[in-house]
Design an enzyme around this catalytic site. Sequence first.
Site, PDB file in Angstrom:
ATOM      1  N   GLU A  78       9.151  17.430  14.086  1.00  0.00           N
ATOM      2  CA  GLU A  78       9.596  17.289  12.693  1.00  0.00           C
ATOM      3  C   GLU A  78       8.734  18.206  11.818  1.00  0.00           C
ATOM      4  O   GLU A  78       7.513  18.099  11.837  1.00  0.00           O
ATOM      5  CB  GLU A  78       9.408  15.824  12.270  1.00  0.00           C
ATOM      6  N   GLU A  83      -0.939   7.287  -1.007  1.00  0.00           N
ATOM      7  CA  GLU A  83      -2.002   7.647  -1.948  1.00  0.00           C
ATOM      8  C   GLU A  83      -1.600   8.829  -2.824  1.00  0.00           C
ATOM      9  O   GLU A  83      -2.200   9.058  -3.873  1.00  0.00           O
ATOM     10  CB  GLU A  83      -3.298   7.961  -1.186  1.00  0.00           C
ATOM     11  N   GLY A 137       6.686   5.820   7.686  1.00  0.00           N
ATOM     12  CA  GLY A 137       5.860   7.026   7.626  1.00  0.00           C
ATOM     13  C   GLY A 137       6.018   7.826   8.899  1.00  0.00           C
ATOM     14  O   GLY A 137       7.030   7.711   9.596  1.00  0.00           O
ATOM     15  N   GLY A 138       5.021   8.622   9.216  1.00  0.00           N
ATOM     16  CA  GLY A 138       5.099   9.515  10.360  1.00  0.00           C
ATOM     17  C   GLY A 138       4.837   8.811  11.683  1.00  0.00           C
ATOM     18  O   GLY A 138       4.262   7.717  11.728  1.00  0.00           O
ATOM     19  N   CYS A 186      13.562  11.836   5.627  1.00  0.00           N
ATOM     20  CA  CYS A 186      13.439  11.424   7.030  1.00  0.00           C
ATOM     21  C   CYS A 186      14.712  11.724   7.803  1.00  0.00           C
ATOM     22  O   CYS A 186      14.675  12.020   8.984  1.00  0.00           O
ATOM     23  CB  CYS A 186      13.080   9.951   7.115  1.00  0.00           C
ATOM     24  N   GLU A 234       9.476   2.301  10.617  1.00  0.00           N
ATOM     25  CA  GLU A 234      10.519   3.273  10.254  1.00  0.00           C
ATOM     26  C   GLU A 234       9.842   4.631  10.267  1.00  0.00           C
ATOM     27  O   GLU A 234       9.061   4.953   9.367  1.00  0.00           O
ATOM     28  CB  GLU A 234      11.072   2.978   8.849  1.00  0.00           C
ATOM     29  N   LYS A 280       0.865  -1.175   0.000  1.00  0.00           N
ATOM     30  CA  LYS A 280       0.000   0.000   0.000  1.00  0.00           C
ATOM     31  C   LYS A 280       0.904   1.227   0.000  1.00  0.00           C
ATOM     32  O   LYS A 280       1.359   1.690   1.053  1.00  0.00           O
ATOM     33  CB  LYS A 280      -0.903  -0.018   1.237  1.00  0.00           C
ATOM     34  N   GLY A 310       2.398   5.694  12.598  1.00  0.00           N
ATOM     35  CA  GLY A 310       3.128   4.508  13.053  1.00  0.00           C
ATOM     36  C   GLY A 310       2.574   3.976  14.367  1.00  0.00           C
ATOM     37  O   GLY A 310       2.436   2.770  14.555  1.00  0.00           O
TER      38      GLY A 310
END
Length: 498
Positions: free
Chosen positions: A384, A177, A227-228, A283, A249, A174, A232
């Site tokens: 971040e 998007e 992802g964020g 990242c 991650e 996935k 996560g």
Amino acid sequence: MPGQLFVDGSWCDAADGAVREIRCPADGVPVATVAEGGAADTARAIAAARAAFDTGPWPHTTERERGDLLFRLADAIERDAKEFARAESLDTGKRLVESEYDMADIVACFRHYAGLAGTQAGRVVDTGRSDAISRVVHEPIGVCGLITPWNYPLLQVSWKVAPCLLAGNTFVLKPSELTPSTAILLMQALDEVGLPAGVGNLVLGAGARAGAPLADDPRVDLVSFTGGLVSGRAVATAAAATVKRVCLELGGKNPNVVFADADFDTALDFALTAVFLHSGQVCSAGARLVVEDSLHDRFVDELVARAGQIRLGGPFDPQAETGPLISAAHREKVESYVAGAVDEGAVLRCGGSRPPDPALADGFYFAPTILDGCDQTMACVHDESFGPVLTVETFTDEDDAVRIANDTTYGLAAGVFTSDAGRGQRVAGRLRHGTVWINDFHPYVPQAEWGGMKQSGNGRELGLAGLDEYRETKHIWHNIDPRPQHWFAPFHHAGGAS
Ligand code: NAD
């Protein structure tokens, strides 16, 4: 390009016929229309991956066969690298030259894992006995849910798909998007090189609808998420109900520590690249400059001058040095981050706004921004921004530098600039970050592990540790001289009629 989902070896629309239009962040021009999957589509893809794992031939192929398929895949991507890079740049808005560089890294990743085939036979363990043999072997985990972000779309996918397939798993991918195009091209290439139906499946769509089932469906054995931090945490929480393997991650707020004895021009160049590459949407971006106080004024003055000259532009502008942010919503997030930082006392030295150039008005551009006078009491130093924004803090000595650089809930990456080799090693050894660069920033090789400490995640990608994420380790004990037991009297079979 079909722009569809890929389930059980066939391209298909979403069950409810929904579609999403993808627009290039550099100018808002539509570049693709793709199927927008939901929970029902993901459930169907999971069923296909489950059947391919439980009853298909793939998990029982040899590692060398799977490695050969990865070599063929790498060749196919290399052959079509221009098409892949163009699609990546149109989805992300990043400079074509950067996408081309990413494609070379992607090919190298698939070749790295292909090359590990046949080297992973497990090990024989000394039992200390003559009547038993003990082996530790590797097996695939099963169905893997792979969820990836938009900043390095196909690179992040390749870090998961390559070890996942080499280990003999099946998967449902996935991708973000916002950037589906190169994942579609990848599935076409996998189909071309002979991946059996159901082994690799692609669902497209929003995280909460198309991605979430990969975390909570009991038919999925592992979910690997990049992802964020907020998403996560949601994935890890959902996955806990079925105690599936979880590889995370997540984000980073990465310190770049510059000592006064560093080579000035080198440290300056790297400090700019560290934070402004891909407009900070990296990242491991060096978004926290931690500079020795005696160097601060000269270094930051020069940084501000250079940052103000960075040329923004779209993917095919050969003069562009960096590109737009991914979306209007993300730019608004970065804008509110900067406003919040100024409110809490940061000094805006440059940027902080959209560029005035009318040629950039249709894209989601944001000027390279430097916030001076920051300290660890401020939220801007800890949060971040994932944009082209540098915060500046100062330190007095080595201990102070380490203390400040480690004062973060994240722990993904860090840089140290110094001309003292011993100091470089000492500081690198004390930094609680998964990757530390000395007199450099950003490079990696697929042979070395990648992953964060603390809330940057629990996962390991690349290297052998990356392969270990996708395999079970099983201990097989073989009694080679079986005979009745005498050592535990209650169960001793004495022979004769009972
Ligand atoms: P994001 O968390 O918004 O989305 C990442 C992916 O997760 C997308 O595919 C999204 O659709 C999906 N998703 C979102 N919510 C979900 C849910 N509840 N269940 C299942 N799937 C869900 O992140 P993003 O904005 O796409 O990417 C930027 C973030 O990724 C940054 O924080 C960055 O630091 C991080 N990142 C980390 C690494 C690393 O190696 N540690 C690499 C690249 C990016």
